[in-house]
Design a protein around this motif. Structure first.
Motif, PDB file in Angstrom:
ATOM      1  N   PRO B 105       0.794  -1.229   0.000  1.00  0.00           N
ATOM      2  CA  PRO B 105       0.000   0.000   0.000  1.00  0.00           C
ATOM      3  C   PRO B 105       0.827   1.280   0.000  1.00  0.00           C
ATOM      4  CG  PRO B 105      -0.958  -1.581   1.509  1.00  0.00           C
ATOM      5  CD  PRO B 105       0.330  -2.181   1.018  1.00  0.00           C
ATOM      6  N   SER B 106       1.970   1.295   0.725  1.00  0.00           N
ATOM      7  CA  SER B 106       2.715   2.550   0.776  1.00  0.00           C
ATOM      8  C   SER B 106       3.317   2.890  -0.585  1.00  0.00           C
ATOM      9  CB  SER B 106       3.795   2.482   1.853  1.00  0.00           C
ATOM     10  OG  SER B 106       4.620   1.370   1.619  1.00  0.00           O
ATOM     11  N   LYS B 110       1.832   6.178  -4.058  1.00  0.00           N
ATOM     12  CA  LYS B 110       2.463   7.124  -4.989  1.00  0.00           C
ATOM     13  C   LYS B 110       1.788   7.077  -6.358  1.00  0.00           C
ATOM     14  CE  LYS B 110       6.848   6.311  -2.927  1.00  0.00           C
ATOM     15  NZ  LYS B 110       7.780   5.186  -3.081  1.00  0.00           N
ATOM     16  N   LEU B 111       1.495   5.860  -6.822  1.00  0.00           N
ATOM     17  CA  LEU B 111       0.892   5.700  -8.147  1.00  0.00           C
ATOM     18  C   LEU B 111      -0.542   6.223  -8.166  1.00  0.00           C
ATOM     19  CD1 LEU B 111       3.355   3.718  -8.367  1.00  0.00           C
ATOM     20  CD2 LEU B 111       1.948   2.387  -9.932  1.00  0.00           C
ATOM     21  N   VAL B 112      -1.221   6.075  -7.017  1.00  0.00           N
ATOM     22  CA  VAL B 112      -2.587   6.595  -6.936  1.00  0.00           C
ATOM     23  C   VAL B 112      -2.532   8.112  -6.953  1.00  0.00           C
ATOM     24  CG1 VAL B 112      -4.664   6.696  -5.513  1.00  0.00           C
ATOM     25  CG2 VAL B 112      -3.350   4.579  -5.642  1.00  0.00           C
ATOM     26  N   ASP B 113      -1.592   8.679  -6.168  1.00  0.00           N
ATOM     27  CA  ASP B 113      -1.500  10.136  -6.048  1.00  0.00           C
ATOM     28  C   ASP B 113      -1.139  10.798  -7.369  1.00  0.00           C
ATOM     29  OD1 ASP B 113      -2.209   9.952  -3.469  1.00  0.00           O
ATOM     30  OD2 ASP B 113      -0.188  10.210  -2.621  1.00  0.00           O
ATOM     31  N   ASN B 114      -0.226  10.202  -8.125  1.00  0.00           N
ATOM     32  CA  ASN B 114       0.130  10.858  -9.391  1.00  0.00           C
ATOM     33  C   ASN B 114      -0.704  10.339 -10.564  1.00  0.00           C
ATOM     34  OD1 ASN B 114       1.283   8.455 -10.258  1.00  0.00           O
ATOM     35  ND2 ASN B 114       3.369   9.082  -9.782  1.00  0.00           N
ATOM     36  N   MET B 244      -5.930  -2.364  -9.168  1.00  0.00           N
ATOM     37  CA  MET B 244      -6.020  -1.019  -9.741  1.00  0.00           C
ATOM     38  C   MET B 244      -5.823  -1.084 -11.245  1.00  0.00           C
ATOM     39  SD  MET B 244      -2.425  -0.173  -7.971  1.00  0.00           S
ATOM     40  CE  MET B 244      -2.591  -1.668  -7.002  1.00  0.00           C
ATOM     41  N   GLN B 245      -6.472  -0.116 -11.910  1.00  0.00           N
ATOM     42  CA  GLN B 245      -6.368  -0.022 -13.364  1.00  0.00           C
ATOM     43  C   GLN B 245      -5.268   0.964 -13.713  1.00  0.00           C
ATOM     44  OE1 GLN B 245     -10.724   0.812 -14.098  1.00  0.00           O
ATOM     45  NE2 GLN B 245      -9.884   1.098 -16.152  1.00  0.00           N
TER      46      GLN B 245
END
Lengths: 241, 301
Positions: B105-106, B110-114, B244-245
Motif C-alpha cells: 500500500p505505501s 504514490k501511483l494513486v497520487d500521481n 487497480m487499473q
C-alpha cells in the motif's frame, strides 16, 4: 529419495493419461523449438556459407561478433528484446510481448549465431583443393554450393543439433519475453521453474523428465539422420551395409 | 554419388516436413478456452489483458481459480505476469500492464497520487508471518512483535533470508528492519535469495534460516518445508492486496475496458466469496480474507 520416486510416478501418470495442460505445454515447446530451428537453418546456413567463402572488409570483425554471439547469455537477449517489444518500446506497436512469437524472436537471436558459426567453421575445414577441383570440373555456382553443403552435411547436422539443444533448454529469455502465461507462453522449462516455486516438486520432476525425453527423441532422430549414410563404426544402423 | 545426393535431398525434405507438421500441429495462436456454444461468453473488441501481479497470488494457486472464472464470464483473455510487487508497479508506471494486483500500500499510494492508476480498490488481506527452523536459535518463538524478533535474530547472528527483489514482502521486511534500527545489508548472516516467495521459502528451509513470508504461500508449501510459524498476529503485519487499473488517459495503449472489467470482477460479491473460500478444503483454513468495500484502517480489528 521418496520425492524422486513420487516424481517418476507423476511423470509416468502424466505420460499415460496425457494430461491436457502438460500436452499443450509440450506441443508448444516442440512447436517453438521446431520453428526456431528451421528459421535459424534457413538464415544461418546461407550466411555461414557466405562468410566462409567470400573475402570482404570487416570479415574478421564479423567473425568475432558471431563467435561471441554463439555464447550469448539468453538473459541478455531476453532483456533487450523485452525493451524493444514493450508498448513504449520501438516495436511496441506490434503488440508481440508475452506471445509465442516473442519467444520465437528471442530464441532465433540465440540460436542463429550458433548455426552461422558452426556452418562457416565446417565449410572452412574442407580441403581448398577440393574447391578448385569442383570449379575445374565446370560446376555452376549453384552446383558448387550444393556440393559443398553436401560435403559438410555431418557437421551441418551437428550445428542443427547444437542449435535445437540450446533452444529447447532455454529458460531465462522465454520467461522474460513470454511471461510464462498459462495456456499461452508457458513452455516446459518455465513451467518447471513455476512448479518449483509452488513447491510441487513431483510435478517439476515429471516435467523435467518429459523435457529430457522430448529433447532426447528429437536429438536421436537428428543423430540417426546424420549417421545413416555413414556406415561402419559404432553408429552402424545397418541401412547400407 | 547421384544416389547419395538424392538421399541428402530426401533428408532435407523430411526435416522440413517434420517442422512443418509440428508447426501446423496446433495452428496459429493457441485458443485454449473455447467454451461450449450454449454459454457463449461476450467477445470484447480487444480481448487481451495484461495483469501484472505478485508471485504470491500465483504461487498460492489463487489465480488458477479466479482467472478461468473471469475469462468465462467476460470473454477476456488474461495474460498474467507474476513478478514481485516492485516490478508489477514499475510495469504500471510505464503503461506496460493494464491492471495491477499488488500488496504494498505505501508504494501503491504514490501511483494513486500521481494518477498513474485509477479505480484503486481493496481486495483482500492475509498476514505476514515470521517463520524459522523448529530449533529456533534466536529464541523468537512467541515474541509479540516482529521488530523485537528481528532484533533477536540480528543479535544472535542467525541466518535470515531476504527476498531482496523489491517485492511487497521485501518492502515490508525492509521497513521492519528500519523500525528495529538495524542495517542488515552486508552482514554475513543476512542473505538475499533474489527470487519469488515460494523459492525463497525453499532456500530458507534448506539453510535453516528465518524469513518473512505471506501466510498464503507458506501454507501452500508447508508440506515441503522444515519451517515453523514463530511470530504472528501483529496488526502491523497485515498483508493487504489492492487491485487497480493503469490510467488509460496517461497510457493510450492500455486496454481500458478489459482492465475495468477485471477491477470490477475482483471486488464483485461472487469473486469475494471465492477468495474467502480459497484454500479451506486443502489447508483447513482460508488463505485470504475478502475485504471489498472496507477501509484499510479497519482491517484486523
Amino acid at each position: 529419495m521418496d520425492l524422486i520416486w513420487q516424481g517418476l510416478l507423476k511423470a509416468f501418470h502424466i505420460l499415460v493419461t496425457g494430461d491436457p495442460e502438460v500436452m499443450q505445454i509440450t506441443l508448444l515447446t516442440l512447436k517453438i523449438s521446431g520453428i526456431v530451428t528451421l528459421l535459424s537453418i534457413l538464415i544461418g546456413v546461407p550466411l555461414g556459407t557466405f562468410l566462409a567463402l567470400f573475402q570482404f572488409p570487416g570479415r574478421r570483425f564479423l567473425f568475432s561478433v558471431i563467435n561471441t554471439s554463439m555464447g550469448l547469455p539468453p538473459v541478455v537477449a531476453g532483456v533487450w528484446i523485452t525493451i524493444f517489444l514493450w508498448r513504449s518500446g520501438p516495436l511496441g506497436y506490434l503488440g508481440l510481448l508475452y506471445t509465442p512469437t516473442a519467444i520465437i524472436i528471442a530464441q532465433f537471436v540465440i540460436a542463429t549465431p550458433i548455426i552461422i558459426g558452426l556452418t562457416s567453421a565446417a565449410i572452412q575445414q574442407t580441403d581448398p583443393k577440393m574447391h578448385l577441383q569442383i570449379r575445374a570440373l565446370g560446376a555452376t555456382r549453384f552446383q558448387y554450393l550444393w556440393f559443398l553443403l553436401k560435403e559438410t552435411r555431418y557437421s551441418l547436422l551437428g550445428a542443427v543439433i547444437a542449435g535445437f539443444g540450446r533452444v529447447v533448454a532455454e529458460v531465462g529469455a522465454s520467461m522474460m519475453v513470454g511471461g510464462n502465461i498459462k495456456g499461452d507462453t508457458r513452455v516446459l522449462t518455465t513451467a518447471t521453474m513455476l512448479e518449483v516455486s509452488k513447491g510441487n516438486f513431483d510435478v517439476a520432476i515429471a516435467l523435467s523428465i518429459i523435457l529430457a525425453i522430448l529433447s532426447y527423441i528429437v536429438t536421436l532422430w537428428f543423430t540417426f539422420v546424420q549417421q545413416r549414410n555413414r556406415g561402419g563404426g559404432s553408429y552402424d544402423y545397418g541401412t547400407k551395409y | 554419388m547421384k544416389q547419395s545426393l538424392k538421399r541428402f535431398r530426401s533428408l532435407l525434405v523430411t526435416t522440413a516436413t517434420m517442422f512443418a507438421l509440428v508447426g501446423c500441429g496446433n495452428s496459429a495462436a493457441p485458443a485454449p478456452q473455447q467454451s461450449t456454444p450454449a454459454a457463449q461468453p461476450p467477445t470484447p473488441s480487444n480481448p487481451n489483458i495484461i495483469l501484472a501481479t505478485t508471485t504470491s497470488t500465483q504461487d498460492s494457486g489463487l489465480l488458477d481459480v479466479l482467472i478461468p472464472e473471469f475469462e468465462k464470464k467476460t470473454g477476456y483473455h488474461v495474460k498474467t505476469v507474476a513478478v514481485g510487487t516492485g516490478q508489477a508497479l514499475a510495469m504500471g508506471e510505464k503503461g506496460e500492464a493494464d491492471v495491477l494486483l499488488t500488496h504494498a500500500p505505501s508504494s501503491e499510494k504514490k501511483l494513486v497520487d500521481n494518477q498513474t492508476v485509477i479505480n484503486y480498490q481493496l481486495v483482500a488481506h492475509n498476514d505476514f508471518i515470521l517463520v524459522g527452523p523448529p530449533s529456533d536459535p534466536a529464541k523468537i518463538k512467541g515474541m509479540k512483535t516482529a521488530v523485537e524478533a528481528f532484533k533477536a535474530i540480528a543479535n544472535s547472528k542467525s541466518t535470515f533470508i531476504s527476498r531482496g527483489d523489491n517485492s511487497g514482502t521485501d518492502k515490508m521486511e525492509k521497513s521492519l528492519w528500519k523500525t528495529a534500527n538495524i542495517q542488515p545489508k552486508g552482514a554475513s548472516w543476512y542473505q538475499e535469495s533474489g527470487q519469488g516467495m515460494g523459492q525463497t521459502l525453499n532456500v530458507t528451509s534448506d539453510k535453516g534460516g528465518y524469513t518473512l513470508t505471506d501466510r498464503a504461500t507458506y501454507l501452500a508449501q508447508k508440506k515441503n518445508l522444515n519451517l515453523d510459524i514463530l511470530v504472528e498476529g501483529e496488526k502491523s503485519l497485515l498483508n493487504i492486496y489492492h487491485v487497480m487499473q493503469v490510467n488509460p488517459d496517461k497510457f493510450p495503449k492500455v486496454n481500458k475496458e478489459g482492465a475495468k472489467a477485471f477491477d470490477d470482477f475482483m471486488v464483485a460479491p461472487d469473486t469475494q466469496k471465492m477468495i474467502g473460500d480459497f484454500g479451506k478444503d486443502k489447508f483447513g483454513q482460508a488463505l485470504f480474507f475478502p475485504d471489498a468495500g472496507k477501509k484499510m484502517e479497519d482491517l484486523g480489528k
